[in-house]
Scaffold this motif. Structure first.
Motif, PDB file in Angstrom:
ATOM      1  N   ILE A 656     -16.597 -69.462 -61.989  1.00 10.24           N
ATOM      2  CA  ILE A 656     -16.097 -70.122 -60.778  1.00 10.24           C
ATOM      3  C   ILE A 656     -16.614 -71.554 -60.662  1.00 10.24           C
ATOM      4  N   GLY A 697     -11.046 -70.747 -57.111  1.00  5.98           N
ATOM      5  CA  GLY A 697     -11.760 -69.944 -58.094  1.00  5.98           C
ATOM      6  C   GLY A 697     -12.129 -68.566 -57.566  1.00  5.98           C
ATOM      7  N   SER A 769      -9.042 -73.686 -61.929  1.00  2.93           N
ATOM      8  CA  SER A 769      -9.082 -72.244 -61.677  1.00  2.93           C
ATOM      9  C   SER A 769      -7.995 -71.502 -62.444  1.00  2.93           C
ATOM     10  N   LEU A 773     -10.726 -71.318 -65.904  1.00  2.00           N
ATOM     11  CA  LEU A 773     -11.442 -70.096 -65.531  1.00  2.00           C
ATOM     12  C   LEU A 773     -11.132 -68.930 -66.483  1.00  2.00           C
TER      13      LEU A 773
END
Length: 794
Positions: A656, A697, A769, A773
């Motif tokens: 994150i 995130g 994100s 991620l």
């Protein structure tokens, strides 16, 4: 009420009961809670519309910084504290030595004298008695006011005025070098000494426009008025709040249209917009009840509250639409959406709040006010968007058009999500990480040039072609002494400020400063003593020195201006006129003074920084420079801790936080390349960007973990995440980015800068994100261990 197939994998987000206590508490008392919301909205909305613009010189400076502490300690002994206005009265044709011009100047001086907030004892103009001339004659010293005692506007008296001005040492200060204009200098009180009320900068600026500029330019077409100073700059910024409201309105309309295009549901469009606007009214109402106003720098916070509200509202609409498409009624859809979102939503919002509250580390009250305003706004959103929004939707539900849109576009969008799920593929993830590392390297390289403070002349909060900056440019080009004044305070014992040792130390400091890049000139009591000593000796330049004879020194400073010595002779300032207030100029001058003070301060005299508007700027820059890294470390520390407490995994925290860190580095690099310095107006953007970006995130990771715990492979889990939460995150990032990008057209430069930076951070946090991620998850997460750990915890 719930469906077993929807409870599978939900153990992470709920208590062992199918319906968590909080869900039962809210949805079993819907009517009562909505009535309470209505009453609170009416009450807080009434207070919100009464909130007033608020600005204060003292609230925009770091009062706890040693420079400012020194300045406030001696504020009664100094004239150049930094809060003043300079009004240049220019004649277009001819020069100032005409009867008409002098009559106009006298009228303007009288008008300014009676403006509320003006320190009348410090007012300076050709027409005020504290502006004098002095000369040495065979009979000794002669002098008087610059305006002749018998002035009547005749040619003879105007010629006498010319001679007095030339002998006054005010050419380049109050009188322009080309004799085309003169200045009315007006120091200001922060509070009215008679009423105790704070100076109303908006009203004061408006009076300058109406009673000075408009009035006298209309009366005399041959006159131009130029006005600069802190109060005028803040007044212009407050005036620009109207444009901020206009652009915020455009953002709301654009967001509403895009939200309808996304959801194809009237309720799914209007309810999140309504809930977010309610949050703004609640925030403003609470701020007013707590005694806060809106200063020019925190006026953008209500939009950020609206943006955060929309960000979380889209998640609610998206989750309800998915559940409604499965056949659930509005109440059940709302409950299931709440059940899935309330923990990640609260985590995201609490992270936002702590991100904003890190601004409290910065010892500037306007930034602290901004932190409080943003923190209150986020606290309100927890209630309005996680409670009010689902409750309203539980009655209305998703329309048939919205349900059909989800069902009709499901398979078509699945192909797109399947392609994007390859971001987590073992062959693609390393490439993504390599690109991220390359971007990090470039960001770190370019951010080295990032400066703290202003990088341009004039007021960088306003456009270069704004009236204020054009006025400032005129004064810089036509006057020898700058408007950027650094005041060094020299402290001594009572009645000791004129001692030979003190004056010679001041003279040495001035010599060093006058040979420092960026310093235009300097003035002190030492200059007065040298000039008068020379004059006492028939003008012989050999005597242009500080005499060792104390009697001669005392005679030389007998008529010294009040601004260069205080009443008990325990303080005498050195006025340093800088070429500008750019960060580099301030740092260079301050370093010279600090080094000199360290080497030459003793029990006889002590050199202290700093007063003047340049001294205030230098202190502010120093505070921001020291607080920036501490603020970022704290915000990332708090976000990481909250994520760890929620997900109980360092690997989850890294997934994150790393994209957020990359965004922060790239944002600072863009600021450096774009010539945007870190200052009061731009520093909050960095913290706000992290606070808002963490939402993306958290929502992505929470869904990804849910599907991984169900036993899906990483790529399949990410595909399901994109189908549910991912599309809402992408939509939110693009929508909010498009909303703020319109700000670049604002006449207020700092709003344009904030719009540009927020546009980048909204979009790049979303990209991080969605793209980075899952690539990080490929290397950091171990789904098999996660499943085993979850089973063991049951």
């Amino acid at each position: 009420m719930s469906n077993p197939k929807h409870d599978k994998g939900e153990h992470y987000f709920t208590s062992p009961n199918a319906e968590p206590f909080l869900e039962r508490l809210i949805f079993n008392n819907r009517a009562i809670i909505l009535i309470a919301f209505l009453l609170l909205t009416v009450f807080l909305g009434y207070n919100a519309v009464k909130i007033q613009p608020d600005a204060s010189f003292e609230r925009m400076i770091p009062l706890e910084h040693p420079y400012i502490v020194n300045m406030m300690e001696h504020r009664d002994d100094l004239e150049n504290l930094g809060n003043f206005v300079r009004i240049a009265v220019e004649v277009k044709e001819g020069d100032i030595f005409t009867k008409e011009y002098m009559e106009t100047l006298k009228a303007i001086t009288d008008e300014v004298f009676f403006l509320p907030g003006v320190d009348r004892s410090g007012l300076k103009s050709v027409w005020t008695p504290n502006v004098r001339w002095v000369e040495v004659t065979e009979q000794g010293f002669q002098g008087g006011t610059v305006i002749p005692d018998d002035y009547d506007g005749s040619r003879e008296s105007l010629e006498q005025l010319r001679q007095n001005i030339l002998r006054s040492n005010e050419v380049g200060r109050l009188i322009s070098d080309n004799f085309k204009s003169t200045i009315v200098y007006a120091p200001l009180y922060e509070t009215n000494p008679e009423t105790g009320e704070a100076l109303d900068y908006a009203a004061f600026s408006q009076q300058l426009e109406e009673k000075i500029r408009q009035k006298y330019e209309e009366q005399n077409p041959n006159i131009d008025i130029h006005i600069v100073g802190f109060a005028k700059k803040v007044g212009d910024l407050i005036e620009g709040i109207g444009s901020i409201a206009w652009f915020a309105g455009i953002t709301i309309v654009l967001t509403t249209l895009l939200l309808f295009w996304y959801s194809r549901c009237i309720a799914g469009t209007l309810v999140p917009v309504f809930s977010s606007i309610v949050a703004v009214f609640w925030q403003l109402g609470i701020l007013r009840l707590l005694g806060y106003g809106l200063d020019p720098y925190s006026v953008l916070v209500p939009f950020l509250v609206f943006a955060i509200g929309i960000s979380h509202g889209v998640q609610v609409v998206n989750a309800m639409a998915i559940e409604a498409a499965k056949g659930f009624d509005p109440l059940t859809s709302a409950r299931l959406a709440f059940r899935a979102l309330y923990i990640p939503g609260m985590l995201a919002l609490v992270s936002d709040a702590f991100g904003f509250l890190t601004l409290l580390f910065i010892e500037v009250d306007v930034i602290r006010d901004l932190a409080v305003a943003a923190g209150i706004g986020v606290a309100v959103i927890i209630v309005t968007n996680l409670v009010l929004h689902p409750l309203i939707m539980s009655y209305i539900g998703i329309t048939k058009g919205g349900i059909n849109h989800v069902q009709r576009h499901g398979e078509k969008e699945d192909r797109k999500w399947r392609v994007m799920s390859y971001f987590s593929h073992p062959g693609v993830a390393p490439i993504s990480l390599l690109i991220a590392i390359l971007g990090l390297g470039l960001g770190l390289y370019y951010k080295q040039d990032l400066k703290v403070g202003d990088l341009d002349q004039g007021a960088p909060e306003l456009r270069a072609d704004s009236r204020y900056n054009l006025d400032n440019k005129y004064i810089i080009e036509n006057y020898s002494t700058s408007a950027d004044i650094l005041v060094v305070m020299v402290e001594t014992q009572r009645e000791q400020c004129t001692q030979y040792e003190v004056l010679t130390a001041m003279d040495r400091l001035q010599w060093e400063l006058q040979n420092t890049p960026g310093v235009q000139s300097s003035v002190s009591l030492a200059d007065v003593s040298k000039v008068v000593t020379k004059a006492l000796n028939e003008g012989n330049w050999k005597w242009y020195e500080i005499s060792r004879n104390q009697t001669i020194i005392n005679a030389s400073i007998r008529e010294a201006p009040s601004g260069l010595i205080n009443t008990d002779c325990s303080l005498t300032p050195v006025l340093v006129f800088l070429e500008d207030h750019k960060a580099e100029t301030l740092r260079t001058a301050v370093d010279v003074v600090e080094q000199f003070a360290q080497e030459h301060s003793n029990e006889v005299h002590n050199f202290k920084l700093a007063a003047g508007n340049a001294g205030v700027e230098a202190a502010t820059n120093e505070v921001i420079s020291k607080a920036k890294n501490l603020m970022l470390a704290f915000v990332y520390g708090v976000v990481s801790l909250l994520c760890f407490l929620t997900f109980r995994s360092i690997r989850a925290v890294l997934c994150i936080v790393i994209p957020l860190g990359l965004t922060s580095v790239l944002c600072e690099a863009i600021m450096a390349v774009s010539g945007i310095g870190i200052k009061v107006a731009t520093l909050p953007v960095i913290a706000l960007g992290v606070g808002i970006g963490v939402d993306y995130g958290i929502y992505i990771y929470s869904k990804l973990e849910k599907y991984l715990l169900e036993g899906k492979t990483l790529q399949d889990a990410y595909f399901e995440t994109l189908r549910s939460t991912g599309k809402a995150v992408i939509f939110t990032g693009i929508t909010l980015g498009l909303g703020v990008v319109t700000w670049i057209f604002s006449p207020i430069k700092f709003q344009a800068d904030m719009g540009f930076l927020l546009f980048f951070m909204f979009l790049w946090n979303m990209i991080g994100s969605i793209w980075l991620l899952p690539a990080l998850a490929r290397f950091l997460l171990r789904p098999d261990r996660m499943v085993a750990k979850a089973r063991a915890a049951r």
